[in-house]
Design a protein around this motif. Structure first.
Motif, PDB file in Angstrom:
ATOM      1  N   TYR A  15      11.482  -3.195  -1.329  1.00  0.00           N
ATOM      2  CA  TYR A  15      11.592  -2.473  -2.603  1.00  0.00           C
ATOM      3  C   TYR A  15      11.699  -3.428  -3.795  1.00  0.00           C
ATOM      4  CZ  TYR A  15      12.988   1.271  -5.850  1.00  0.00           C
ATOM      5  OH  TYR A  15      13.041   2.158  -6.884  1.00  0.00           O
ATOM      6  N   THR A  74       9.996   8.318  -9.262  1.00  0.00           N
ATOM      7  CA  THR A  74      11.132   7.408  -9.078  1.00  0.00           C
ATOM      8  C   THR A  74      12.408   8.035  -9.631  1.00  0.00           C
ATOM      9  OG1 THR A  74       9.661   5.496  -9.181  1.00  0.00           O
ATOM     10  CG2 THR A  74      11.990   5.086  -9.608  1.00  0.00           C
ATOM     11  N   HIS A 129       7.969  -4.327  -4.106  1.00  0.00           N
ATOM     12  CA  HIS A 129       7.110  -3.145  -4.284  1.00  0.00           C
ATOM     13  C   HIS A 129       8.004  -1.902  -4.395  1.00  0.00           C
ATOM     14  CE1 HIS A 129       3.679  -5.618  -3.046  1.00  0.00           C
ATOM     15  NE2 HIS A 129       4.403  -6.006  -2.008  1.00  0.00           N
ATOM     16  N   ASP A 139       0.842  -1.207   0.000  1.00  0.00           N
ATOM     17  CA  ASP A 139       0.000   0.000   0.000  1.00  0.00           C
ATOM     18  C   ASP A 139       0.875   1.253   0.000  1.00  0.00           C
ATOM     19  OD1 ASP A 139      -1.620   2.193   0.741  1.00  0.00           O
ATOM     20  OD2 ASP A 139      -3.052   0.873   1.750  1.00  0.00           O
ATOM     21  N   ASN A 140       0.958   1.908  -1.153  1.00  0.00           N
ATOM     22  CA  ASN A 140       1.873   3.051  -1.306  1.00  0.00           C
ATOM     23  C   ASN A 140       1.616   4.156  -0.280  1.00  0.00           C
ATOM     24  OD1 ASN A 140       3.997   4.461  -2.773  1.00  0.00           O
ATOM     25  ND2 ASN A 140       2.379   5.845  -3.389  1.00  0.00           N
ATOM     26  N   ARG A 141       0.318   4.411  -0.011  1.00  0.00           N
ATOM     27  CA  ARG A 141      -0.029   5.511   0.906  1.00  0.00           C
ATOM     28  C   ARG A 141       0.522   5.242   2.309  1.00  0.00           C
ATOM     29  NH1 ARG A 141      -4.633   7.089   4.039  1.00  0.00           N
ATOM     30  NH2 ARG A 141      -5.128   4.886   4.075  1.00  0.00           N
ATOM     31  N   GLU A 172       4.431   5.218   2.318  1.00  0.00           N
ATOM     32  CA  GLU A 172       4.946   6.603   2.293  1.00  0.00           C
ATOM     33  C   GLU A 172       4.930   7.216   3.686  1.00  0.00           C
ATOM     34  OE1 GLU A 172       3.190   9.318  -0.492  1.00  0.00           O
ATOM     35  OE2 GLU A 172       4.685   8.831  -2.002  1.00  0.00           O
ATOM     36  N   HIS A 202       8.338   1.249  -4.237  1.00  0.00           N
ATOM     37  CA  HIS A 202       7.818   2.577  -3.868  1.00  0.00           C
ATOM     38  C   HIS A 202       8.982   3.574  -3.880  1.00  0.00           C
ATOM     39  CE1 HIS A 202       4.154   0.603  -2.505  1.00  0.00           C
ATOM     40  NE2 HIS A 202       4.852  -0.151  -1.675  1.00  0.00           N
ATOM     41  N   CYS A 249       9.409   6.258  -2.369  1.00  0.00           N
ATOM     42  CA  CYS A 249       9.736   6.876  -1.073  1.00  0.00           C
ATOM     43  C   CYS A 249      10.917   6.166  -0.386  1.00  0.00           C
ATOM     44  CB  CYS A 249       8.520   6.921  -0.149  1.00  0.00           C
ATOM     45  SG  CYS A 249       7.696   5.345   0.061  1.00  0.00           S
TER      46      CYS A 249
END
Length: 469
Positions: free
Chosen positions: A238, A294, A241, A201-203, A206, A243, A245
């Motif tokens: 990573y 990215t 996923h 879940d990116n949110r 982050e 992300h 961040c």
């Protein structure tokens, strides 16, 4: 004017409880705006806090009162230390008040600002207590089975922890143990587990990264023991996923630890491990265009490494791959990403002329000359293509700085590279109309290569690129 403000404060704190709600709301806002007057007249602190606490307990006035308390905390930090227990009590029962998310965050910010002014030996215990509510909530979320009525969104608690770490900056003398170190080490397992549980879940990821970023910034060198477990987890998540961040968090770690001899190899390993999935993502069709965040975060990370420990990165296997990626990405029309790419290129080449790190200057100079001998022509080609056909005019100053740095390394070789690049430009449009004459090309070449300051390169580029618009 001060006397007038004082009399306004006096009148406000004596307002009866049954006064019109709109009047009370305005008066609460007014008290918040008079925070500096309260700081100069500390006798008002008790009545003002008493007045604002009454507002905090009423649904319609709660958020305005919280905002005013935050303002008082910001301006009256030293006077507020005697009221820290009261602030802690409010923080423990935040969710019993009818506060907006922003107002709750603001109250915690105010509390953290006051916390910094406590004696160092008190800060550890008080910070632990301030974080306890949020940590407990995260633990409950981790332990619960889905669907038993509890709010399942950890971002509320992560945001609250982040604001506490962000604004807890006590003055710590050299050699003293940072009072926040112990607390952050205790909280790490909960943050780590939250990150693992929500890794897709990116949110949420982050918010975890943001929280960790402020925690690392808070204790600086004192969080070195977290470096290995944190980096290991970042790299593992990573790979599955990617992300962006994590790349940003990586740049924070390099910023804090890149100067530490014992951390450099570990940080380089981190960069190499993060780069592999990143390159795979960006090498897909339209990869650069589809993932500008990215690109932005990758080159932020690389730039931080160049700033903190240039020789470490320049001697690694990964630098050529990062440079090739930068050269390919030069044409990317995205404000933040392009700015980061140009800054990386500029700082990279600058290490060959800068004597900032005296001890290894000759080494760096040699390494940069080697890199430029292999990739300089390709880089100049791409810069010229980008500026003539791909990038908007606002990017010109950044691009001019890269060209300027290349010239500082070896102007004679740059002259040859630029000439070759100019020859490869299309001289006419698809319809056969001439876009640029031989004289315009030679004039531009001369203006750039004879420039004695960067802004003259920029002016030459500006005039030249208009011929292709």
């Amino acid at each position: 004017r001060e006397a007038h403000s004082v009399s306004v404060l006096e009148a406000v704190v004596q307002l009866p409880d049954n006064v019109n709600l709109a009047v009370r709301y305005t008066s609460i806002e007014l008290v918040g705006e008079l925070n500096e007057v309260v700081d100069r007249n500390p006798r008002f602190l008790d009545p003002v806090l008493h007045y604002l606490m009454k507002g905090l307990r009423e649904k319609v006035l709660a958020s305005a009162s919280a905002k005013a308390i935050q303002s008082i905390c910001s301006s009256c930090r030293d006077h507020m230390t005697q009221h820290f227990e009261g602030l802690l009590e409010i923080a423990r029962s935040l969710d019993t008040f009818s506060l907006s998310h922003e107002a709750a965050i603001g109250l915690l910010k105010g509390t953290a600002l006051v916390l910094c002014r406590l004696p160092l030996d008190k800060i550890t215990k008080c910070l632990s207590e301030l974080c306890a509510v949020q940590v407990l909530a995260l633990k409950k979320l981790l332990a619960q089975e889905p669907g038993n009525g509890l709010a399942t969104d950890p971002t509320i608690w992560l945001d609250r922890l982040a604001v506490i770490f962000r604004h807890t900056n006590p003055i710590v003398e050299n050699g003293q143990t940072h009072p926040c170190q112990k607390v952050i080490h205790e909280i790490w397992p909960v943050l780590s587990e939250t990150l693992n549980k929500h890794q897709g879940d990116n949110r949420i990821v982050e918010r975890c990264c943001r929280c960790l970023r402020f925690a690392v910034r808070c204790v600086g060198k004192g969080s070195a023991a977290l470096l290995q477990p944190l980096v290991t987890q970042m790299v593992n998540v990573y790979r599955v996923h990617p992300h962006s961040c994590f790349l940003y968090l990586g740049s924070i770690l390099v910023d804090e630890y890149g100067m530490e001899e014992g951390c450099r190899q570990g940080l380089l390993d981190m960069v190499q491990a993060l780069c592999m999935p990143t390159f795979q993502l960006l090498e897909q069709p339209n990869g650069l265009r589809d993932h500008p965040d990215t690109v932005d975060d990758l080159f932020r990370l690389a730039t931080r490494f160049i700033q903190r420990s240039p020789a470490t990165l320049l001697q690694s296997q990964i630098i050529v791959h990062i440079l090739n990626c930068a050269i390919a990405a030069v044409i990317l029309d995205h404000r933040d990403a392009n700015c980061s790419i140009m800054k990386f290129l500029r700082d990279l080449i600058h290490t060959g002329v800068s004597k900032d790190h005296e001890d290894d200057f000759e080494l760096r100079k040699g390494l940069i000359k080697e890199v430029m001998a292999q990739h300089g022509q390709h880089l100049v080609n791409q810069l010229l293509q980008a500026v003539c056909f791909c990038l908007p005019p606002y990017t010109l100053p950044d691009l001019a700085e890269v060209i300027w740095e290349i010239m500082q390394i070896d102007r004679a070789i740059f002259c040859r590279w630029l000439e070759t690049s100019l020859k490869s430009l299309p001289k006419e449009t698809a319809g056969g109309a001439v876009t640029v004459t031989h004289k315009q090309l030679t004039d531009f070449h001369k203006q750039v290569t004879s420039a004695d300051e960067c802004k003259k390169v920029c002016w030459a580029l500006r005039d030249f690129t208009r011929l292709f618009r």
